[in-house]
Design an enzyme around this catalytic site. Structure first.
Site, short mmCIF file in Angstrom:
data_model
loop_
_atom_site.label_atom_id
_atom_site.label_comp_id
_atom_site.label_asym_id
_atom_site.label_seq_id
_atom_site.Cartn_x
_atom_site.Cartn_y
_atom_site.Cartn_z
CG ASN A 70 27.58 -41.41 10.24
OD1 ASN A 70 27.48 -40.72 9.42
ND2 ASN A 70 26.57 -41.62 11.27
CB SER A 112 39.73 -26.48 8.85
OG SER A 112 39.99 -26.02 10.15
CG ASP A 132 -5.81 -38.99 34.11
OD1 ASP A 132 -5.56 -39.37 35.47
OD2 ASP A 132 -7.06 -39.20 33.67
CG ASN A 140 42.16 -29.23 17.77
OD1 ASN A 140 41.20 -28.86 16.89
ND2 ASN A 140 42.63 -28.26 18.47
NE ARG A 177 -13.12 -33.63 29.78
CZ ARG A 177 -12.93 -32.89 30.91
NH1 ARG A 177 -13.16 -31.72 31.08
NH2 ARG A 177 -12.58 -33.53 32.02
NE ARG A 209 45.83 -29.81 0.22
CZ ARG A 209 46.20 -29.33 1.55
NH1 ARG A 209 45.19 -29.18 2.86
NH2 ARG A 209 47.39 -28.62 1.59
C1 UD1 Z 1 -12.51 -40.11 39.81
C2 UD1 Z 1 -13.11 -40.60 41.26
C3 UD1 Z 1 -13.30 -38.96 42.02
C4 UD1 Z 1 -12.02 -38.41 42.07
C5 UD1 Z 1 -11.37 -38.04 40.59
C6 UD1 Z 1 -10.18 -37.49 40.61
C7 UD1 Z 1 -14.50 -42.43 40.91
C8 UD1 Z 1 -15.80 -42.86 40.93
N1 UD1 Z 1 -14.38 -41.21 40.98
O1 UD1 Z 1 -13.52 -39.74 39.09
O2 UD1 Z 1 -13.93 -39.67 43.27
O3 UD1 Z 1 -12.23 -37.24 42.60
O4 UD1 Z 1 -11.58 -39.49 39.97
O5 UD1 Z 1 -9.65 -37.12 39.61
O6 UD1 Z 1 -13.26 -43.38 41.11
N2 UD1 Z 1 -10.44 -45.31 34.20
C9 UD1 Z 1 -10.31 -46.70 33.59
N3 UD1 Z 1 -11.39 -47.43 33.37
C10 UD1 Z 1 -12.57 -47.07 33.54
C11 UD1 Z 1 -12.80 -45.92 34.16
C12 UD1 Z 1 -11.74 -44.84 34.61
O7 UD1 Z 1 -9.11 -47.06 33.42
O8 UD1 Z 1 -13.52 -47.75 33.42
C13 UD1 Z 1 -9.37 -44.46 34.40
C14 UD1 Z 1 -9.13 -43.18 33.74
O9 UD1 Z 1 -8.57 -43.51 32.33
C15 UD1 Z 1 -8.74 -42.12 34.52
C16 UD1 Z 1 -9.14 -42.66 35.96
O10 UD1 Z 1 -9.48 -43.91 35.92
O11 UD1 Z 1 -7.12 -42.45 34.30
C17 UD1 Z 1 -10.18 -41.99 36.59
O12 UD1 Z 1 -11.26 -41.93 35.70
P1 UD1 Z 1 -12.26 -40.78 35.52
O13 UD1 Z 1 -13.16 -41.15 34.57
O14 UD1 Z 1 -11.43 -39.68 34.86
O15 UD1 Z 1 -12.79 -40.61 36.99
P2 UD1 Z 1 -13.36 -39.15 37.58
O16 UD1 Z 1 -14.79 -39.20 36.91
O17 UD1 Z 1 -12.58 -38.00 37.03
CA CA Z 2 -10.53 -37.50 35.53
#
Ligand code: UD1
Ligand code: CA
Length: 455
Positions: free
Chosen positions: A369, A388, A105, A360, A15, A423
């Site tokens: 440079n 100057s 994130d 100064n 997104r 100069r």
């Molecule tokens: C998750 C939680 C949810 C919580 C929410 C808060 C789970 C199943 N759900 O949901 O309960 O309320 O976060 O924001 O845990 N990521 C990976 N690898 C993966 C999947 C995700 O690294 O395979 C990372 C994503 O990059 C992200 C974080 O994990 O930084 C959360 O993943 P995301 O898919 O956003 O979880 P939500 O569905 O938001």
């Molecule tokens: Ca999320």
């Protein structure tokens, strides 16, 4: 208790509508991921593991600069948060201690919140989840409690209407005893509406084993995750607002706080005065009592007490402004030390240089440079006076108490106490200008007669 920090950063961030991996988008002047690392540092982790996936190469190269000691774990396919944490299992085999899980994130988790989670762990819970009361619970996981025990977390998609009515939600931050959570990851199954391995399912599994799972709550604003550019922009505004408030609380004067912009690592001492429209890039320290005037841009520099910078100054990386020095309008300084009480007040470029104390530097001075291939240094001694419009062709050295005549192009070293003039000498021709004008006017009149022009 030794702690291993795991940051999940494998997600695509679809997104964001971007070629750049989500966790590399800048917030407060540094990549989003740097904020999660900063939150995690509160736990003084013995190990830091970052789970990468989408854009892994770019993320890994950024990690090398942000946190050279961090271990990178690759998650080839994003099969869910539980699967992501499980990728760290091999690296953590035999690790005894706590596992702290953060999202790459989610930039605003405070040190104090992590400390409260650690306290809850020490007070006897095997796992502790960070929850918050959501104004709009929407798609967050819901925390199903019995008394002070967290029984399970149910994702919104999988929840019954009664469960969806719960406003206590999962932030995603979790701390758990490694020997409890790691084996549970192997038992996760993807039988849910997303077909993913949910980290959140470890809660019910832990309860099934008679473990204690606690919840610590925080303000919803702390749990803000970034999924879109709009959210990123809103987070930037929140970040700046917080930093301004912190600066004011710490005794910094901001004449127009809403116009000053900070970076995650900006440090400003008490009684510093920051005028309107100042931007602090990465790596800036401004000491107590320094004065940064309007419309200045600073990065990678140190400004000592009593110094005055700006208005309209630009300080670039490697700049060290000593006490009581003055950097005036339209002056750019890069990789240079400006000594105690030295003055560079107008329209100058000082790069790869050292300026001695109380020297100064006259208006329009330039350290030349760069020869097109290499950078060279200019050294100016204490109490030197640079006239100057002096061009200092580096490498060059001007001694202490030496002078350069204005308009000079200095290519050779100037000894201590000497005056260098480089100069052409001025010639004065008496009456010449008047005679020249007369000649030109006569010529013009003759031409006009020939063409009949009356202009
Ligand atoms: C998750 C939680 C949810 C919580 C929410 C808060 C789970 C199943 N759900 O949901 O309960 O309320 O976060 O924001 O845990 N990521 C990976 N690898 C993966 C999947 C995700 O690294 O395979 C990372 C994503 O990059 C992200 C974080 O994990 O930084 C959360 O993943 P995301 O898919 O956003 O979880 P939500 O569905 O938001
Ligand atoms: Ca999320």
């Amino acid at each position: 208790m030794p702690t291993a920090l795991i940051i999940l950063a494998a997600g695509q961030g679809t997104r964001m509508n971007s070629d750049l991996p989500k966790v590399l988008h800048p917030l407060g002047g540094v990549p989003l991921l740097a904020h999660a690392l900063a939150s995690g540092r509160a736990a003084r982790p013995e190990r830091t593991l970052i789970v990468t996936g989408h854009g892994a190469e770019a993320v890994a190269s950024e990690i090398h600069t942000l946190e050279p000691g961090a271990e990178i774990v690759h998650q080839a396919q994003q099969l869910g948060t539980g699967h992501a944490v499980a990728q760290a299992a091999e690296a953590l085999a035999g690790f005894a201690g706590d596992i702290l899980i953060l999202y790459g994130d989610t930039p605003f988790i405070r040190a104090e919140t992590i400390a409260r989670m650690q306290n809850a762990r020490q007070s006897g819970h095997d796992m502790v989840v960070l929850g918050f009361n959501a104004r709009e619970p929407g798609r967050y996981g819901r925390l199903v409690m019995t008394g002070d025990q967290l029984e399970r977390i149910v994702e919104a998609k999988d929840a019954t209407p009664e469960e969806r009515a719960i406003s206590l939600c999962n932030s995603g931050v979790m701390i758990a005893d490694a020997k409890v959570i790691m084996p549970l990851l192997e038992r996760l199954e993807p039988y849910n509406s997303s077909g993913e391995y949910y980290l959140t399912d470890t809660v019910a599994l832990a309860r099934g084993e008679g473990r204690s799972v606690g919840v610590v709550t925080c303000d919803e604003a702390e749990t803000l995750g970034i999924n879109t550019r709009r959210e990123l922009a809103r987070a930037e505004a929140l970040f700046q607002e917080r930093r301004r408030r912190d600066a004011l609380d710490n005794g910094v004067t901001l004449t127009a706080p809403e116009t000053v912009f900070f970076t995650l690592d900006t440090m400003i001492g008490r009684d510093a005065l920051i005028e309107p429209h100042v931007v602090f890039g990465p790596g800036v320290t401004v000491e107590s009592g320094a004065h940064v005037r309007a419309f200045s841009h600073l990065e990678g520099c140190h400004v000592s007490r009593g110094a005055v910078v700006g208005p309209y100054a630009r300080l670039r990386p490697g700049t060290e402004i000593a006490e009581n020095a003055r950097i005036g309008n339209f002056v750019e300084v890069k990789n240079a030390g400006i000594g105690d009480g030295a003055k560079v007040n107008h329209l100058s470029y000082i790069g790869d240089a050292q300026v001695g104390e109380a020297a100064n530097i006259g208006a329009g001075t330039v350290t030349c440079n760069y020869d097109g291939v290499m950078k060279h240094r200019t050294v100016i001694g204490a109490r030197a006076f640079i006239g100057s419009d002096t061009m200092l062709v580096a490498p060059v050295r001007v001694g202490s108490e030496a002078m350069t005549a204005s308009g000079s192009v200095i290519t050779d070293d100037v000894p201590d106490g000497a005056l260098a003039i480089a100069r052409t000498r001025q010639q004065v021709k008496p009456g010449f200008a008047r005679r020249l004008m007369q000649k030109l006017r006569t010529a013009r009149a003759r031409l006009d007669r020939q063409t009949g022009s009356t202009e």
